[in-house]
Design an enzyme around this catalytic site. Structure first.
Site, PDB file in Angstrom:
ATOM      1  N   LYS A  80       5.702  -8.612  -0.979  1.00 34.72           N
ATOM      2  CA  LYS A  80       4.001  -7.756  -1.563  1.00 34.72           C
ATOM      3  C   LYS A  80       3.942  -8.531  -3.395  1.00 34.72           C
ATOM      4  O   LYS A  80       5.028  -8.524  -3.922  1.00 34.72           O
ATOM      5  CB  LYS A  80       4.983  -6.353  -1.494  1.00 34.72           C
ATOM      6  CG  LYS A  80       3.979  -5.347  -1.602  1.00 34.72           C
ATOM      7  CD  LYS A  80       4.452  -4.045  -1.488  1.00 34.72           C
ATOM      8  CE  LYS A  80       3.285  -2.590  -1.830  1.00 34.72           C
ATOM      9  NZ  LYS A  80       3.729  -1.290  -1.629  1.00 34.72           N
ATOM     10  N   SER A 156       1.013   1.215   1.514  1.00 31.46           N
ATOM     11  CA  SER A 156       0.754   0.178   0.628  1.00 31.46           C
ATOM     12  C   SER A 156       1.384  -1.122   0.895  1.00 31.46           C
ATOM     13  O   SER A 156       0.506  -2.021   0.111  1.00 31.46           O
ATOM     14  CB  SER A 156       0.791   0.753  -1.243  1.00 31.46           C
ATOM     15  OG  SER A 156       2.476   0.788  -1.627  1.00 31.46           O
ATOM     16  N   SER A 180       5.320   3.787   2.295  1.00 27.08           N
ATOM     17  CA  SER A 180       4.915   2.103   1.848  1.00 27.08           C
ATOM     18  C   SER A 180       5.432   1.379   2.826  1.00 27.08           C
ATOM     19  O   SER A 180       4.930   0.511   3.166  1.00 27.08           O
ATOM     20  CB  SER A 180       4.605   2.312   0.649  1.00 27.08           C
ATOM     21  OG  SER A 180       3.836   2.834  -0.472  1.00 27.08           O
TER      22      SER A 180
END
Length: 486
Positions: A80, A156, A180
């Site tokens: 990520k 996210s 997330s």
């Protein structure tokens, strides 16, 4: 037989060992998936194809020489774009960060994966600085759900979840500051795991402080356990990192749940849950009873901690933006700037009171787990909703089940537990007391063993029409390779 890009870690390593498949072929298969499907879903901020293929060829030579390097030699992974990666920029979904810097350091989890021979494919998308639970940003645009590309995958860590769902790499590093990892896992039908805080070292420190966990998004529970064996190690750069407990997360992974005391909370006593979601989670909970667990419907007994979380989250946002000059701040998404303004209004007394309330919640859950081994809830009260929205309904608290366990720092996972009538995945959350990460994985594995997870390419008609494009892309990669039947 499975396509190469859909194989698990253990399947890939076994084929490497038997010389029926090479890391180069596995890496090319993952890259073919990316090249075919990423234009539909926008899961990647950057793909480093040249370096990945070079590393795959080096791994292939090691395997041919009978000298693999580490536990994951030749396994493709992604990171990520909130976590540092040596040689690749970490822009965090923001135009405020200059890409032309010397990127010379790996975050701890990235370093551990590379040390064990894993091959970095690229960086997955995130909301800007991970500030919201959907995945769109001023830098990379909108990431879409593979089950319906008009809907959000959540966030996210939405890019990592979509990459996992579509087989664009085998292992995926995520982060979780309020859900997330688990939120996008639930909305895309993959397995998302947030370990106990500090179990996976984090560096540099996040603006959200001790809410921030490094997590895992994968297609199977076993892959998560294998990944934890590598990344769940201390790092001297992380002052909060837990000591190495030498845990083997694959040990007795299939132990089952017989005799465990499980508390099932349908709504915490205050959340509004979609009826289809509630029914699917209840049916999944019934599976644990059939597997021998003692299940009791009971609420955990705390009031909504949203105000506690908001105080800490807003204060963190204010801290973050203070690190940028006015010109840089003008490039940052308005919603994040608004949260930072709220954070600037928080007094020291209010902040410390929120910390006291957080500690009280943590103590409450420690006492709760004296009576119950596990707590099961819906991961989310809703299914995926249209892109372009930050929440299903304006001002709706749509992640009530996830952020409490960032406050308490407990291990928690989202497990796929079925589909609505419209074909959208639903997640069930499994929570254990701090430090009992293996117990969460064991319970998730028990459920998976009787209800295997289904990925988009297996039943999604909107995606399956691109199969031939993937085959064509793979053929280009493999023109000079020996074909290996899988």
């Amino acid at each position: 037989m499975s396509k190469i890009a859909d194989l698990s870690v253990s399947e890939l390593l076994s084929l490497y060992r038997d010389r029926q498949l090479s890391p180069t072929q596995a890496t090319k298969a993952a890259l073919a998936r990316i090249n075919t499907y990423n234009s539909l879903v926008n899961a990647f901020a950057i793909v480093d194809e040249k370096t990945a293929l070079a590393e795959a060829r080096a791994s292939e030579i090691r395997w041919l020489n009978g000298n693999p390097h580490g536990l994951l030699d030749g396994i493709p992974f992604t990171v990520k774009d909130l976590l540092l990666t040596r040689g690749l920029p970490t822009l965090r979904g923001s135009k405020a960060i200059a890409p032309n810097q010397a990127w010379e350091e790996d975050a701890p989890a990235v370093a551990r994966l590379r040390e064990q021979g894993a091959i970095l494919l690229g960086k997955t998308t995130t909301s800007e600085f991970g500030w919201k639970a959907v995945t769109d940003s001023p830098l990379t645009g909108i990431t879409r759900n593979p089950w319906n590309t008009n809907l959000t995958p959540g966030g996210s860590s939405g890019g990592a979840a979509v990459a996992a769902a579509l087989g664009m790499g085998t292992l995926h590093l995520s982060t979780d500051g309020g859900g997330s990892s688990r939120t996008p896992a639930a909305l895309t039908g993959v397995f998302g795991f947030k370990p106990t805080f500090g179990r996976v070292a984090g560096y540099p420190s996040a603006h959200t402080g001790t809410l921030f966990h490094v997590g895992v998004l994968v297609r199977t529970v076993t892959d998560a356990a294998v990944m934890m064996n590598v990344i769940a190690r201390p790092d001297i750069r992380d002052w909060y990192a837990l000591p190495d407990n030498k845990q083997d997360y694959t040990f007795e992974l299939s132990k089952g749940v017989a005799g465990l005391r499980i508390a099932y909370s349908p709504n915490f006593g205050y959340a509004d849950v979609d009826s289809e979601v509630a029914a699917l989670v209840k049916a999944a909970v019934d599976v644990f009873a059939k597997l021998g667990a003692v299940v009791e419907e009971v609420e955990p007994g705390f009031t909504n901690p949203r105000s506690i979380f908001q105080t800490l989250w807003q204060a963190g946002a204010a801290k973050l933006l203070r690190g940028f000059n006015p010109d840089q701040q003008a490039l940052i998404e308005q919603g994040l700037r608004d949260i930072a303004k709220e954070g600037d209004r928080i007094t020291l007394s209010e902040y410390l009171s929120a910390q006291d309330a957080r500690e009280a919640l943590g103590r409450h859950m420690q006492r709760f787990h004296e009576n119950y081994d596990l707590l099961i809830t819906p991961t989310l009260p809703v299914v995926a909703f249209p892109i372009g929205q930050n929440r299903p309904i304006e001002n709706q608290d749509w992640t009530p089940f996830t952020y409490p366990f960032n406050l308490t720092q407990q291990p928690a996972a989202s497990v796929p537990c079925g589909f609505t009538k419209n074909g959208l995945p639903v997640g069930m959350q499994i929570v254990a007391a701090k430090y009992r990460d293996l117990l969460v994985l064991q319970a998730a594995k028990a459920y998976e063993s009787v209800s295997p997870f289904i990925m988009p390419l297996e039943r999604n008609k909107n995606i399956s029409k691109y199969f031939q494009a993937e085959n064509n892309q793979l053929e280009l990669y493999h023109q000079s390779d020996t074909k290996v039947p899988i």
